[in-house]
Design an enzyme around this catalytic site. Structure first.
Site, PDB file in Angstrom:
ATOM      1  N   HIS A 276      88.430 121.042   8.128  1.00  0.00           N
ATOM      2  CA  HIS A 276      88.361 122.193   9.228  1.00  0.00           C
ATOM      3  C   HIS A 276      88.488 121.853  10.465  1.00  0.00           C
ATOM      4  O   HIS A 276      87.905 121.200  11.194  1.00  0.00           O
ATOM      5  CB  HIS A 276      86.715 122.576   9.042  1.00  0.00           C
TER       6      HIS A 276
ATOM      7  N   HIS B   9      90.314 123.148  14.382  1.00  0.00           N
ATOM      8  CA  HIS B   9      91.188 123.945  15.128  1.00  0.00           C
ATOM      9  C   HIS B   9      92.013 123.486  16.163  1.00  0.00           C
ATOM     10  O   HIS B   9      91.774 122.479  17.050  1.00  0.00           O
ATOM     11  CB  HIS B   9      90.093 124.789  16.123  1.00  0.00           C
ATOM     12  N   LEU B  10      93.412 123.685  15.838  1.00  0.00           N
ATOM     13  CA  LEU B  10      94.401 123.212  16.821  1.00  0.00           C
ATOM     14  C   LEU B  10      94.855 123.922  17.880  1.00  0.00           C
ATOM     15  O   LEU B  10      95.730 123.344  18.900  1.00  0.00           O
ATOM     16  CB  LEU B  10      95.424 122.686  15.890  1.00  0.00           C
ATOM     17  N   ARG B  11      94.541 125.123  17.819  1.00  0.00           N
ATOM     18  CA  ARG B  11      95.143 126.149  18.993  1.00  0.00           C
ATOM     19  C   ARG B  11      96.737 126.188  18.893  1.00  0.00           C
ATOM     20  O   ARG B  11      97.228 125.936  18.007  1.00  0.00           O
ATOM     21  CB  ARG B  11      94.715 125.768  20.268  1.00  0.00           C
TER      22      ARG B  11
ATOM     23  N   ASN C 204      92.561 131.025  13.524  1.00  0.00           N
ATOM     24  CA  ASN C 204      91.867 132.071  14.419  1.00  0.00           C
ATOM     25  C   ASN C 204      92.709 131.749  15.966  1.00  0.00           C
ATOM     26  O   ASN C 204      92.197 131.534  17.062  1.00  0.00           O
ATOM     27  CB  ASN C 204      90.524 131.891  14.823  1.00  0.00           C
TER      28      ASN C 204
ATOM     29  N   HIS D  55      83.166 131.758   6.888  1.00  0.00           N
ATOM     30  CA  HIS D  55      82.347 131.338   8.309  1.00  0.00           C
ATOM     31  C   HIS D  55      81.118 132.341   7.892  1.00  0.00           C
ATOM     32  O   HIS D  55      81.095 133.535   8.034  1.00  0.00           O
ATOM     33  CB  HIS D  55      83.223 131.969   9.660  1.00  0.00           C
TER      34      HIS D  55
ATOM     35  N   HIS E 114      81.262 124.746   7.766  1.00  0.00           N
ATOM     36  CA  HIS E 114      80.106 124.225   8.587  1.00  0.00           C
ATOM     37  C   HIS E 114      78.975 124.489   8.218  1.00  0.00           C
ATOM     38  O   HIS E 114      78.520 125.303   9.221  1.00  0.00           O
ATOM     39  CB  HIS E 114      80.725 124.431  10.071  1.00  0.00           C
TER      40      HIS E 114
ATOM     41  N   LEU F  84      79.310 127.583  17.138  1.00  0.00           N
ATOM     42  CA  LEU F  84      78.888 128.273  16.281  1.00  0.00           C
ATOM     43  C   LEU F  84      79.504 127.918  14.718  1.00  0.00           C
ATOM     44  O   LEU F  84      80.497 127.314  14.788  1.00  0.00           O
ATOM     45  CB  LEU F  84      79.463 129.525  16.443  1.00  0.00           C
TER      46      LEU F  84
ATOM     47  N   HIS G 121      88.013 123.389  23.798  1.00  0.00           N
ATOM     48  CA  HIS G 121      88.181 124.504  24.961  1.00  0.00           C
ATOM     49  C   HIS G 121      88.117 123.681  26.183  1.00  0.00           C
ATOM     50  O   HIS G 121      87.429 122.744  26.278  1.00  0.00           O
ATOM     51  CB  HIS G 121      86.935 125.210  24.860  1.00  0.00           C
TER      52      HIS G 121
ATOM     53  N   ALA H 178      82.273 128.818  22.522  1.00  0.00           N
ATOM     54  CA  ALA H 178      81.562 128.145  21.394  1.00  0.00           C
ATOM     55  C   ALA H 178      82.531 126.953  20.945  1.00  0.00           C
ATOM     56  O   ALA H 178      83.739 127.412  20.669  1.00  0.00           O
ATOM     57  CB  ALA H 178      81.177 128.931  20.203  1.00  0.00           C
TER      58      ALA H 178
HETATM   59  C1  NCD Z   1      85.461 127.669  16.992  1.00  0.00           C
HETATM   60  C2  NCD Z   1      86.588 128.067  17.741  1.00  0.00           C
HETATM   61  O1  NCD Z   1      86.361 127.812  18.919  1.00  0.00           O
HETATM   62  O2  NCD Z   1      87.617 128.474  17.490  1.00  0.00           O
HETATM   63  N1  NCD Z   1      84.245 127.469  17.514  1.00  0.00           N
HETATM   64  C3  NCD Z   1      83.169 127.036  17.030  1.00  0.00           C
HETATM   65  O3  NCD Z   1      81.969 126.912  17.860  1.00  0.00           O
HETATM   66  N2  NCD Z   1      83.139 126.411  15.871  1.00  0.00           N
HETATM   67  C4  NCD Z   1      85.299 128.758  15.880  1.00  0.00           C
HETATM   68  C5  NCD Z   1      84.409 128.694  14.690  1.00  0.00           C
HETATM   69  O4  NCD Z   1      84.721 127.904  13.689  1.00  0.00           O
HETATM   70  O5  NCD Z   1      83.326 129.269  14.627  1.00  0.00           O
HETATM   71 ZN    ZN Z   2      85.607 126.664  12.972  1.00  0.00          ZN
END
Ligand code: NCD
Ligand code: ZN
Length: 346
Positions: free
Chosen positions: A14, A16-18, A42, A137, A175, A220, A252, A264
């Site tokens: 899991h 997030h690489l943006r 996302n 999620h 998560h 989150l 972020h 988040a």
């Molecule tokens: C994640 C994100 O910033 O893309 N944020 C997080 O708090 N985990 C989105 C997600 O997995 O809920």
């Molecule tokens: Zn996530």
């Protein structure tokens, strides 16, 4: 006392690489530690087509340091109107490993998410048929449900029905943050699994309010009470193949976090394995780390285990207060602290 722990090369289920400059600046933190990662879709706009998934995968590969071998596993973002044929084609062509269900407005960039689970029943039907995993999620989003109850309510109001209506669908509850989720997954059939983040194993909700509001502990699903953290630790070290590693590293910038309405997410990729090793060591369960980090995930997804190994050494590592990204800074998990394990590629 174990001084060196060598384990099969792990994967992160899991991430997030943006995109763009952020992608280039964060991807190698993940690629250095992990062989493969499930890449969350996302983006703005979200990854909902085979074309978009193929292009995003290429942008990731272009950004990876060529001396690291890293395979991004792409995910299709489910919307109310997504076409089951597009999803199935993406899977057949080897572009999409899985699909992600974000209830609409549950978290960062989820405004295109699903407003009613029934809207995606045709897609779930197809996924069940072709053996494509659904990544969830698991939070309801109604404002009348307390933020700390949203995961437990999701289980009773949504997930139970999905499991009943699609008994053979592979589902990964992402998560997880509650004892209810750990218990639900443990009691469910072998086609239901969960990922667990390092941060939900390490702190409870008090950390968000320790002497003031601490935006770098806000993610989150939000961290819950201590009893839930302890339940997650038990699940992670249980040796059950239903629980495996997924960092939910979610970068972020410092400006986006330290704001009147902060984003988040924790950025935990740079010291992810060190953090998990600390937890497993504290639980006297270092022998369970390899299954959790390197074996249970690929077995659940039905893909081969990695070759090669990595090593964790009992030696302090200092975590920088900030890291440079995109002409600004990002505050990593454990910022300014020390972790008792050091990672090396063996
Ligand atoms: C994640 C994100 O910033 O893309 N944020 C997080 O708090 N985990 C989105 C997600 O997995 O809920
Ligand atoms: Zn996530």
């Amino acid at each position: 006392m174990t001084q060196n722990l060598t384990i099969r090369r792990p994967d992160d289920w899991h991430v997030h690489l943006r995109d763009g400059a952020m992608l280039s600046d964060v991807v190698n933190y993940t690629a250095r530690q992990f062989s493969r990662a499930i890449i969350m879709p996302n983006l703005t706009p979200p990854v909902t087509t085979v074309t978009a998934g193929t292009a995003y995968r290429q942008r990731i590969l272009d950004a990876v340091d060529p001396s690291l071998s890293f395979e991004p596993l792409m995910v299709c973002y489910l919307t109310d109107t997504i076409d089951a044929d597009e999803v199935a084609r993406g899977h057949a062509e080897g572009v999409f490993t899985a699909c992600k269900l974000y209830p609409a407005n549950a978290t960062t960039n989820s405004s295109h998410g699903v407003t009613d689970i029934k809207n995606i029943y045709p897609v779930l039907e197809a996924m069940q048929r072709i053996g494509m995993p659904l990544l969830v999620h698991g939070e309801v989003t109604h404002q009348d449900v307390d933020i700390f109850d949203r995961e437990a309510v999701f289980i009773s109001d949504v997930l139970k029905d999905v499991v009943k209506d699609f008994p053979a669908l592979k589902i990964i509850f992402e998560h997880i943050t509650t004892a209810e989720a750990a218990d639900f997954v443990m009691a469910a059939g072998p086609n239901i699994a969960a990922t667990i983040t390092p941060h939900h194993l390490e702190f409870n909700r008090n950390a968000i309010f320790q002497g003031g509001i601490r935006p770098h502990y806000y993610c989150l699903p939000i961290a819950k009470r201590e009893k839930h953290r302890l339940a997650l630790r038990n699940a992670a070290i249980s040796g059950s193949p239903k629980f495996f590693l997924g960092t939910d590293t979610a970068p972020h910038t410092v400006e986006a976090k330290q704001s009147a309405c902060g984003c988040a997410g924790l950025f935990n990729a740079p010291y992810a394995l060190e953090a998990y090793a600390k937890v497993f060591d504290e639980e006297d369960a270092l022998d369970k780390l390899e299954g959790f980090a390197s074996e249970f995930g690929p077995r659940f997804y039905g893909i081969p285990l990695n070759d090669g190994t990595v090593t964790l050494t009992r030696k302090d590592v200092s975590v920088p207060e900030t890291l440079d990204v995109m002409d600004t800074k990002i505050v990593p998990f454990h910022s300014g602290g020390t972790l008792p394990w050091t990672f090396s590629r063996s």
